[in-house]
Enzyme design. Sequence first.
Site, PDB file in Angstrom:
ATOM      1  N   CYS A  44      35.341  40.249  45.501  1.00 45.07           N
ATOM      2  CA  CYS A  44      33.556  40.139  45.051  1.00 45.07           C
ATOM      3  C   CYS A  44      33.884  40.459  43.385  1.00 45.07           C
ATOM      4  O   CYS A  44      35.059  40.200  42.650  1.00 45.07           O
ATOM      5  CB  CYS A  44      32.941  40.900  45.645  1.00 45.07           C
ATOM      6  SG  CYS A  44      33.224  43.153  45.008  1.00 45.07           S
ATOM      7  N   GLN A  45      32.897  41.176  42.911  1.00 48.42           N
ATOM      8  CA  GLN A  45      32.736  41.566  40.781  1.00 48.42           C
ATOM      9  C   GLN A  45      33.404  43.103  40.811  1.00 48.42           C
ATOM     10  O   GLN A  45      34.519  42.657  39.831  1.00 48.42           O
ATOM     11  CB  GLN A  45      31.565  41.459  40.809  1.00 48.42           C
ATOM     12  CG  GLN A  45      31.143  40.937  39.361  1.00 48.42           C
ATOM     13  CD  GLN A  45      31.879  40.277  38.817  1.00 48.42           C
ATOM     14  OE1 GLN A  45      31.881  39.032  39.679  1.00 48.42           O
ATOM     15  NE2 GLN A  45      33.397  39.832  37.958  1.00 48.42           N
TER      16      GLN A  45
END
Length: 104
Positions: free
Chosen positions: A66-67
């Site tokens: 993800c981020q």
Amino acid sequence: MFSFFSKIKNITTIELATKLADNIVLLDVRTPFEYRQGHIAKAKNVPLNKIAAYKEKTDQRIYVICQSGMRSKQAAKQLKQKGYDVINVKGGMNQWSGKVRGGK
């Protein structure tokens, strides 16, 4: 046997980079907007809010990114509960220094 408290394995983005040459399953659990901003070419976008519906048949290990590593850890836990062999990519795209691709 599955234990709710079993640990999710983690790898760094550097370790992930070495695995991309292989035919791996990499799920990017960010929003479609974030994904279009730039993602790893092999990554398939399955946003966290849709991960519960993930039903791909695979005997392969799944890598989740993800981020920052928080949403991917949540996604990894959900996938592990469903019986998948999952590895979380710590630091996420914030730590990724390899090539990224924009768009879908």
